[in-house]
Scaffold this motif. Sequence first.
Motif, PDB file in Angstrom:
ATOM      1  N   ALA A  20      72.437 -91.146   2.967  1.00  0.00           N
ATOM      2  CA  ALA A  20      73.439 -90.439   3.768  1.00  0.00           C
ATOM      3  C   ALA A  20      74.689 -91.296   3.953  1.00  0.00           C
ATOM      4  O   ALA A  20      75.809 -90.783   3.901  1.00  0.00           O
ATOM      5  N   ALA A  21      74.504 -92.605   4.138  1.00  0.00           N
ATOM      6  CA  ALA A  21      75.663 -93.487   4.296  1.00  0.00           C
ATOM      7  C   ALA A  21      76.496 -93.520   3.016  1.00  0.00           C
ATOM      8  O   ALA A  21      77.739 -93.521   3.075  1.00  0.00           O
ATOM      9  N   PHE A  22      75.826 -93.527   1.871  1.00  0.00           N
ATOM     10  CA  PHE A  22      76.569 -93.508   0.609  1.00  0.00           C
ATOM     11  C   PHE A  22      77.335 -92.196   0.453  1.00  0.00           C
ATOM     12  O   PHE A  22      78.522 -92.191   0.102  1.00  0.00           O
ATOM     13  N   VAL A  23      76.667 -91.075   0.697  1.00  0.00           N
ATOM     14  CA  VAL A  23      77.317 -89.764   0.550  1.00  0.00           C
ATOM     15  C   VAL A  23      78.493 -89.644   1.514  1.00  0.00           C
ATOM     16  O   VAL A  23      79.579 -89.167   1.146  1.00  0.00           O
ATOM     17  N   ALA A  24      78.293 -90.080   2.761  1.00  0.00           N
ATOM     18  CA  ALA A  24      79.380 -90.008   3.743  1.00  0.00           C
ATOM     19  C   ALA A  24      80.569 -90.863   3.310  1.00  0.00           C
ATOM     20  O   ALA A  24      81.726 -90.462   3.472  1.00  0.00           O
ATOM     21  N   VAL A  50      62.400 -92.819   5.354  1.00  0.00           N
ATOM     22  CA  VAL A  50      63.398 -92.523   6.384  1.00  0.00           C
ATOM     23  C   VAL A  50      64.580 -93.475   6.256  1.00  0.00           C
ATOM     24  O   VAL A  50      65.750 -93.069   6.329  1.00  0.00           O
ATOM     25  N   ALA A  51      64.303 -94.753   6.052  1.00  0.00           N
ATOM     26  CA  ALA A  51      65.390 -95.718   5.870  1.00  0.00           C
ATOM     27  C   ALA A  51      66.187 -95.390   4.616  1.00  0.00           C
ATOM     28  O   ALA A  51      67.423 -95.493   4.608  1.00  0.00           O
ATOM     29  N   LEU A  52      65.501 -94.997   3.558  1.00  0.00           N
ATOM     30  CA  LEU A  52      66.198 -94.627   2.329  1.00  0.00           C
ATOM     31  C   LEU A  52      67.065 -93.393   2.559  1.00  0.00           C
ATOM     32  O   LEU A  52      68.192 -93.310   2.044  1.00  0.00           O
ATOM     33  N   ASN A 109      65.082 -83.671  -4.556  1.00  0.00           N
ATOM     34  CA  ASN A 109      64.553 -84.328  -5.754  1.00  0.00           C
ATOM     35  C   ASN A 109      63.921 -85.684  -5.459  1.00  0.00           C
ATOM     36  O   ASN A 109      63.375 -86.316  -6.360  1.00  0.00           O
ATOM     37  N   LEU A 110      63.956 -86.114  -4.190  1.00  0.00           N
ATOM     38  CA  LEU A 110      63.407 -87.432  -3.875  1.00  0.00           C
ATOM     39  C   LEU A 110      62.736 -87.513  -2.511  1.00  0.00           C
ATOM     40  O   LEU A 110      61.631 -88.033  -2.396  1.00  0.00           O
ATOM     41  N   LEU A 111      63.381 -87.024  -1.458  1.00  0.00           N
ATOM     42  CA  LEU A 111      62.925 -87.285  -0.097  1.00  0.00           C
ATOM     43  C   LEU A 111      61.825 -86.323   0.344  1.00  0.00           C
ATOM     44  O   LEU A 111      61.910 -85.119   0.093  1.00  0.00           O
ATOM     45  N   PRO A 112      60.801 -86.823   1.048  1.00  0.00           N
ATOM     46  CA  PRO A 112      59.811 -85.926   1.657  1.00  0.00           C
ATOM     47  C   PRO A 112      60.426 -85.183   2.840  1.00  0.00           C
ATOM     48  O   PRO A 112      61.522 -85.503   3.305  1.00  0.00           O
ATOM     49  N   PHE A 167      68.115 -87.117   6.577  1.00  0.00           N
ATOM     50  CA  PHE A 167      69.259 -87.089   5.664  1.00  0.00           C
ATOM     51  C   PHE A 167      70.253 -86.012   6.093  1.00  0.00           C
ATOM     52  O   PHE A 167      71.461 -86.263   6.189  1.00  0.00           O
ATOM     53  N   ARG A 168      69.740 -84.812   6.395  1.00  0.00           N
ATOM     54  CA  ARG A 168      70.614 -83.722   6.810  1.00  0.00           C
ATOM     55  C   ARG A 168      71.286 -84.034   8.140  1.00  0.00           C
ATOM     56  O   ARG A 168      72.504 -83.812   8.308  1.00  0.00           O
ATOM     57  N   ALA A 169      70.520 -84.566   9.080  1.00  0.00           N
ATOM     58  CA  ALA A 169      71.075 -84.855  10.401  1.00  0.00           C
ATOM     59  C   ALA A 169      72.144 -85.944  10.332  1.00  0.00           C
ATOM     60  O   ALA A 169      73.182 -85.859  11.002  1.00  0.00           O
ATOM     61  N   GLU A 170      71.883 -86.979   9.545  1.00  0.00           N
ATOM     62  CA  GLU A 170      72.846 -88.076   9.418  1.00  0.00           C
ATOM     63  C   GLU A 170      74.184 -87.576   8.876  1.00  0.00           C
ATOM     64  O   GLU A 170      75.241 -88.085   9.250  1.00  0.00           O
ATOM     65  N   LEU A 171      74.133 -86.586   7.989  1.00  0.00           N
ATOM     66  CA  LEU A 171      75.348 -86.054   7.382  1.00  0.00           C
ATOM     67  C   LEU A 171      75.937 -84.877   8.163  1.00  0.00           C
ATOM     68  O   LEU A 171      77.063 -84.447   7.873  1.00  0.00           O
ATOM     69  N   GLY A 172      75.172 -84.334   9.115  1.00  0.00           N
ATOM     70  CA  GLY A 172      75.660 -83.190   9.877  1.00  0.00           C
ATOM     71  C   GLY A 172      75.928 -81.972   9.012  1.00  0.00           C
ATOM     72  O   GLY A 172      76.963 -81.312   9.156  1.00  0.00           O
ATOM     73  N   VAL A 173      74.980 -81.644   8.130  1.00  0.00           N
ATOM     74  CA  VAL A 173      75.191 -80.571   7.156  1.00  0.00           C
ATOM     75  C   VAL A 173      74.997 -79.205   7.811  1.00  0.00           C
ATOM     76  O   VAL A 173      73.955 -78.941   8.427  1.00  0.00           O
ATOM     77  N   ASP A 174      75.977 -78.324   7.659  1.00  0.00           N
ATOM     78  CA  ASP A 174      75.852 -76.976   8.207  1.00  0.00           C
ATOM     79  C   ASP A 174      74.966 -76.114   7.322  1.00  0.00           C
ATOM     80  O   ASP A 174      74.620 -76.488   6.190  1.00  0.00           O
TER      81      ASP A 174
END
Length: 303
Positions: free
Chosen positions: A130-134, A123-125, A240-243, A250-257
């Motif tokens: 998400a912070a890097f992508v943002a 979860v931390a990863l 490819n990485l996250l469970p 990850f999706r929520a942090e980025l607000g992906v539609d």
Amino acid sequence: MSTAQMMHPGAHPVDEALVRRLIAGQFPRWAGLTVERLPSGGTVNEMYRLGDGMVVRLPMLAGGAEDVATEREWLPRLAPRLPTAVPEPLGTGEPAAGYPWPWSVYRWLAGENPEAGALREPVALARDLAAFVAAMRSVTLPGKPPKAYRGGPLALLDAPTRAAVEELRGISAEGVDCDAVAAVWEDALRAPEWDGPPVWVHADLTPGNLLVDGGRLTSVIDFGCTGVGDPACDLFPAWNLLPAGARKVFRAELGVDDATWRRGRGRTLSQALIALPYYRTTNPVMAANARHVIREVLGEDRG
């Protein structure tokens, strides 16, 4: 035959002796440092540790040589705008000693590649990623940025993706549900394309291009594919990485539609489908991650 030549017919052979000759000829101040090949699941570059504090990166193929110029120009400009460390170019080598392409020397970045299914802090990863992508998406830089590799419309990947699905139908040992992956791909193609301005993306956020320490993201490497394009290009880690639980974070942090999520899933699946038949006998790391992506995508689709 080298690993590179096994993966890619026509790859230029590289060994420690060649790296020593290149360093001695062009960076004599580093000529006495140790040179050690780094085991890697990479498919574009060979990596050699130089002393304790540097790494030499040499393209295997002519196409990878273009990445040297991309990184040399943009990494110093991107680095202060990103929350994690990125490669710091220390020198650009020229073709010599029988080696035909430009090559690079970077400062060494400590850490290890994360492994899907064995994350210490998923979860931390996910939040770190998400912070890097943002941060990448928020970059504004003067000059004409490159178009990200695979950053154009999803339809450009249609032909090679369908060809890979058909190839996998003939490889019974892989046991891929080709009808199911084709259905996911069709769903991605039906998703509305990105209609906003192109954003900066890394465009190759695979586990081999991430470094972690204590389960947390410390560095992102290999910016050869970077540029501007569809933000869905940087959703690769979701599959490819996250469970599953960390994927939702990850999706929520980025607000992906929904449309971007479907395109991102399709892009990640496409990469895996193309990689699996190509690397299944020559690159165990890439093949294993491709299988993982296919399982995760189909599990999410059926879940």
